[in-house]
Design a protein around this motif. Structure first.
Motif, PDB file in Angstrom:
ATOM      1  N   ASN A 189       0.869  -1.184   0.000  1.00 17.62           N
ATOM      2  CA  ASN A 189       0.000   0.000   0.000  1.00 17.62           C
ATOM      3  C   ASN A 189       0.899   1.224   0.000  1.00 17.62           C
ATOM      4  O   ASN A 189       1.533   1.546   1.006  1.00 17.62           O
ATOM      5  N   PHE A 190       0.965   1.908  -1.148  1.00 20.32           N
ATOM      6  CA  PHE A 190       1.899   3.010  -1.369  1.00 20.32           C
ATOM      7  C   PHE A 190       1.134   4.294  -1.710  1.00 20.32           C
ATOM      8  O   PHE A 190      -0.006   4.239  -2.185  1.00 20.32           O
ATOM      9  N   PRO A 191       1.766   5.449  -1.511  1.00 21.95           N
ATOM     10  CA  PRO A 191       1.121   6.697  -1.908  1.00 21.95           C
ATOM     11  C   PRO A 191       1.186   6.922  -3.420  1.00 21.95           C
ATOM     12  O   PRO A 191       2.179   6.584  -4.073  1.00 21.95           O
ATOM     13  N   VAL A 192       0.107   7.474  -3.976  1.00 24.60           N
ATOM     14  CA  VAL A 192       0.128   7.936  -5.359  1.00 24.60           C
ATOM     15  C   VAL A 192       1.241   8.962  -5.527  1.00 24.60           C
ATOM     16  O   VAL A 192       1.491   9.801  -4.652  1.00 24.60           O
ATOM     17  N   GLN A 193       1.934   8.905  -6.662  1.00 26.66           N
ATOM     18  CA  GLN A 193       2.967   9.878  -6.996  1.00 26.66           C
ATOM     19  C   GLN A 193       2.422  10.822  -8.068  1.00 26.66           C
ATOM     20  O   GLN A 193       2.421  10.487  -9.257  1.00 26.66           O
ATOM     21  N   PRO A 194       1.916  12.001  -7.671  1.00 22.39           N
ATOM     22  CA  PRO A 194       1.274  12.893  -8.646  1.00 22.39           C
ATOM     23  C   PRO A 194       2.258  13.418  -9.690  1.00 22.39           C
ATOM     24  O   PRO A 194       3.458  13.551  -9.441  1.00 22.39           O
ATOM     25  N   ILE A 195       1.711  13.731 -10.860  1.00 25.62           N
ATOM     26  CA  ILE A 195       2.492  14.320 -11.941  1.00 25.62           C
ATOM     27  C   ILE A 195       1.842  15.623 -12.385  1.00 25.62           C
ATOM     28  O   ILE A 195       0.647  15.834 -12.199  1.00 25.62           O
ATOM     29  N   VAL A 196       2.664  16.488 -12.960  1.00 21.04           N
ATOM     30  CA  VAL A 196       2.185  17.762 -13.501  1.00 21.04           C
ATOM     31  C   VAL A 196       2.760  17.931 -14.901  1.00 21.04           C
ATOM     32  O   VAL A 196       3.815  17.359 -15.221  1.00 21.04           O
ATOM     33  N   PRO A 197       2.062  18.676 -15.777  1.00 22.88           N
ATOM     34  CA  PRO A 197       2.600  18.890 -17.119  1.00 22.88           C
ATOM     35  C   PRO A 197       4.003  19.498 -17.062  1.00 22.88           C
ATOM     36  O   PRO A 197       4.302  20.341 -16.220  1.00 22.88           O
ATOM     37  N   GLY A 198       4.856  19.027 -17.960  1.00 27.07           N
ATOM     38  CA  GLY A 198       6.225  19.531 -18.001  1.00 27.07           C
ATOM     39  C   GLY A 198       6.739  19.545 -19.420  1.00 27.07           C
ATOM     40  O   GLY A 198       6.005  19.253 -20.383  1.00 27.07           O
ATOM     41  N   PRO A 221       6.772  12.073 -28.002  1.00 30.07           N
ATOM     42  CA  PRO A 221       5.721  11.654 -27.075  1.00 30.07           C
ATOM     43  C   PRO A 221       4.463  12.484 -27.259  1.00 30.07           C
ATOM     44  O   PRO A 221       4.516  13.630 -27.712  1.00 30.07           O
ATOM     45  N   GLN A 222       3.337  11.900 -26.877  1.00 24.21           N
ATOM     46  CA  GLN A 222       2.078  12.630 -26.920  1.00 24.21           C
ATOM     47  C   GLN A 222       1.982  13.654 -25.799  1.00 24.21           C
ATOM     48  O   GLN A 222       1.411  14.735 -25.975  1.00 24.21           O
ATOM     49  N   GLU A 223       2.516  13.286 -24.626  1.00 17.83           N
ATOM     50  CA  GLU A 223       2.468  14.168 -23.467  1.00 17.83           C
ATOM     51  C   GLU A 223       3.764  14.030 -22.677  1.00 17.83           C
ATOM     52  O   GLU A 223       4.409  12.977 -22.715  1.00 17.83           O
ATOM     53  N   VAL A 224       4.098  15.089 -21.964  1.00 18.62           N
ATOM     54  CA  VAL A 224       5.284  15.085 -21.092  1.00 18.62           C
ATOM     55  C   VAL A 224       4.876  15.614 -19.728  1.00 18.62           C
ATOM     56  O   VAL A 224       4.178  16.629 -19.631  1.00 18.62           O
ATOM     57  N   PHE A 225       5.302  14.917 -18.677  1.00 16.04           N
ATOM     58  CA  PHE A 225       5.008  15.321 -17.300  1.00 16.04           C
ATOM     59  C   PHE A 225       6.284  15.274 -16.473  1.00 16.04           C
ATOM     60  O   PHE A 225       7.307  14.734 -16.897  1.00 16.04           O
ATOM     61  N   LYS A 226       6.179  15.851 -15.277  1.00 11.86           N
ATOM     62  CA  LYS A 226       7.208  15.657 -14.258  1.00 11.86           C
ATOM     63  C   LYS A 226       6.548  15.151 -12.988  1.00 11.86           C
ATOM     64  O   LYS A 226       5.393  15.484 -12.707  1.00 11.86           O
ATOM     65  N   VAL A 227       7.285  14.333 -12.242  1.00 12.33           N
ATOM     66  CA  VAL A 227       6.779  13.795 -10.988  1.00 12.33           C
ATOM     67  C   VAL A 227       6.953  14.851  -9.900  1.00 12.33           C
ATOM     68  O   VAL A 227       8.044  15.397  -9.721  1.00 12.33           O
ATOM     69  N   VAL A 228       5.875  15.158  -9.188  1.00  9.90           N
ATOM     70  CA  VAL A 228       5.898  16.246  -8.200  1.00  9.90           C
ATOM     71  C   VAL A 228       6.919  15.976  -7.105  1.00  9.90           C
ATOM     72  O   VAL A 228       7.695  16.859  -6.717  1.00  9.90           O
ATOM     73  N   SER A 229       6.950  14.741  -6.582  1.00 13.07           N
ATOM     74  CA  SER A 229       7.842  14.434  -5.464  1.00 13.07           C
ATOM     75  C   SER A 229       9.290  14.290  -5.898  1.00 13.07           C
ATOM     76  O   SER A 229      10.195  14.339  -5.076  1.00 13.07           O
ATOM     77  N   ARG A 230       9.518  14.065  -7.181  1.00 14.00           N
ATOM     78  CA  ARG A 230      10.876  13.936  -7.717  1.00 14.00           C
ATOM     79  C   ARG A 230      10.918  14.760  -8.993  1.00 14.00           C
ATOM     80  O   ARG A 230      10.810  14.222 -10.102  1.00 14.00           O
ATOM     81  N   ASP A 231      11.080  16.069  -8.855  1.00 15.03           N
ATOM     82  CA  ASP A 231      10.842  16.936  -9.997  1.00 15.03           C
ATOM     83  C   ASP A 231      11.930  16.837 -11.068  1.00 15.03           C
ATOM     84  O   ASP A 231      11.898  17.557 -12.054  1.00 15.03           O
ATOM     85  N   THR A 232      12.882  15.932 -10.853  1.00 17.62           N
ATOM     86  CA  THR A 232      13.821  15.661 -11.932  1.00 17.62           C
ATOM     87  C   THR A 232      13.461  14.382 -12.673  1.00 17.62           C
ATOM     88  O   THR A 232      14.188  13.954 -13.557  1.00 17.62           O
ATOM     89  N   ASP A 233      12.348  13.732 -12.324  1.00 20.96           N
ATOM     90  CA  ASP A 233      11.864  12.566 -13.060  1.00 20.96           C
ATOM     91  C   ASP A 233      10.885  13.007 -14.141  1.00 20.96           C
ATOM     92  O   ASP A 233       9.846  13.609 -13.853  1.00 20.96           O
ATOM     93  N   TYR A 234      11.191  12.682 -15.387  1.00 21.35           N
ATOM     94  CA  TYR A 234      10.284  12.949 -16.495  1.00 21.35           C
ATOM     95  C   TYR A 234       9.363  11.751 -16.712  1.00 21.35           C
ATOM     96  O   TYR A 234       9.730  10.612 -16.446  1.00 21.35           O
ATOM     97  N   VAL A 235       8.170  12.023 -17.218  1.00 19.10           N
ATOM     98  CA  VAL A 235       7.234  10.978 -17.629  1.00 19.10           C
ATOM     99  C   VAL A 235       6.816  11.296 -19.059  1.00 19.10           C
ATOM    100  O   VAL A 235       6.214  12.350 -19.311  1.00 19.10           O
ATOM    101  N   LEU A 236       7.126  10.414 -19.981  1.00 19.72           N
ATOM    102  CA  LEU A 236       6.808  10.618 -21.389  1.00 19.72           C
ATOM    103  C   LEU A 236       5.791   9.568 -21.822  1.00 19.72           C
ATOM    104  O   LEU A 236       6.018   8.361 -21.653  1.00 19.72           O
TER     105      LEU A 236
END
Length: 271
Positions: free
Chosen positions: A118-127, A142-157
């Motif tokens: 049981n883990f916390p959700v890791q929110p993302i924001v547009p980046g 990529p269609q969309e690009v985000f960054k992880v709020v808790s680790r703002d150097t992690d990209y999500v593509l």
């Protein structure tokens, strides 16, 4: 000389030499941070977990995770490996373990031969990601690009095709110099055995590709739950070792279900 027990397990798999290997070091009290970091470097796995018992409070154990180069605030596969060790090697009597961590209280409960985290959700924001980072990953945009709020150097593509994600051959040298931490790539699955396909590259931290990642599914599962309207999804991490994670999104929490297999146990000798 001090001796410490050490276990190595393959997590998020039901058989050896698949999933994600992790080392687990049970402690009676914390070692100096520098020593734990050196042990993780010596192990040379994506994560080594350390935990100590909690005498009083809301948790049974306090857990921490180290890559070969840094401590991280959350790690799924090494938590699964730790829970397996506590249940099956250390003789924990209950069916649920409460773990104090830098990401709050986590739980691990037995579910047949599997364990549910049981883990916390890791929110993302547009980046945005630079053209150089995108080029180091793939010729496709990529269609969309985000960054992880808790680790703002992690990209999500987010890509359109799972083939793009599965076939991706990043330039790790370039990516390690361009991305401060890690890059998650994900796409909807084209197969019937899973809902989403993802990979996680971290050459900046000395890990070219993390094989099967609980933390990453706390990022991608909520995203795809929102896209598909499905609270329960199966994620496949398309690394060379590969692994499936059953994910259920409930509000601000993600339940991650998987198995682990003991590979090795031994002792560490410290001067």
């Amino acid at each position: 000389m001090t001796t410490l027990p050490i276990y190595q397990l393959d997590a998020f798999t039901s058989h050896l030499f698949a999933g994600n290997p992790a080392a687990v070091v049970p402690l009676e009290q914390w070692l100096p941070d520098e020593t734990m970091q050196l042990i993780a470097l010596e192990n040379n796995l994506s994560e080594t977990a350390f935990f100590v018992p909690v005498e009083n409070g809301d948790a049974d154990f306090h857990i921490r995770w180290f890559t070969p180069t840094v401590e991280v605030p959350l790690c799924g596969h090494a938590t699964l490996a730790s829970a397996f060790t506590i249940f099956n090697q250390l003789g924990f009597a209950g069916d649920e373990i409460r773990l104090q961590s830098k990401s709050g209280i986590l739980t691990a409960r037995r579910d047949g031969e599997a364990i549910v985290l049981n883990f916390p959700v890791q929110p993302i924001v547009p980046g945005t990601a630079s053209d150089a980072i995108l080029a180091a990953l793939s010729q496709e945009k990529p269609q969309e690009v985000f960054k992880v709020v808790s680790r703002d150097t992690d990209y999500v593509l987010v890509y359109e095709s799972d083939k793009t994600v599965r076939d991706m051959k990043p330039d790790m040298s370039a990516l390690g110099a361009l991305a401060d931490r890690g890059v998650i790539v994900t796409a909807p699955s084209d197969s019937d055995d899973c809902d989403m396909v993802s990979r996680y590259f971290l050459p900046a931290l000395g890990i070219n590709e993390d094989p099967v990642t609980g933390y990453m599914h706390c990022v991608v599962a909520p995203y795809w739950a929102g896209k598909t309207g499905k609270a329960s999804l199966i994620g496949y991490q398309a690394s060379a070792r590969g692994g499936f994670i059953e994910c259920t999104v409930e509000g601000e929490r993600v339940h991650l279900k998987g198995r682990a297999v003991l590979y090795m146990k031994g002792e560490i000798y410290l001067p």
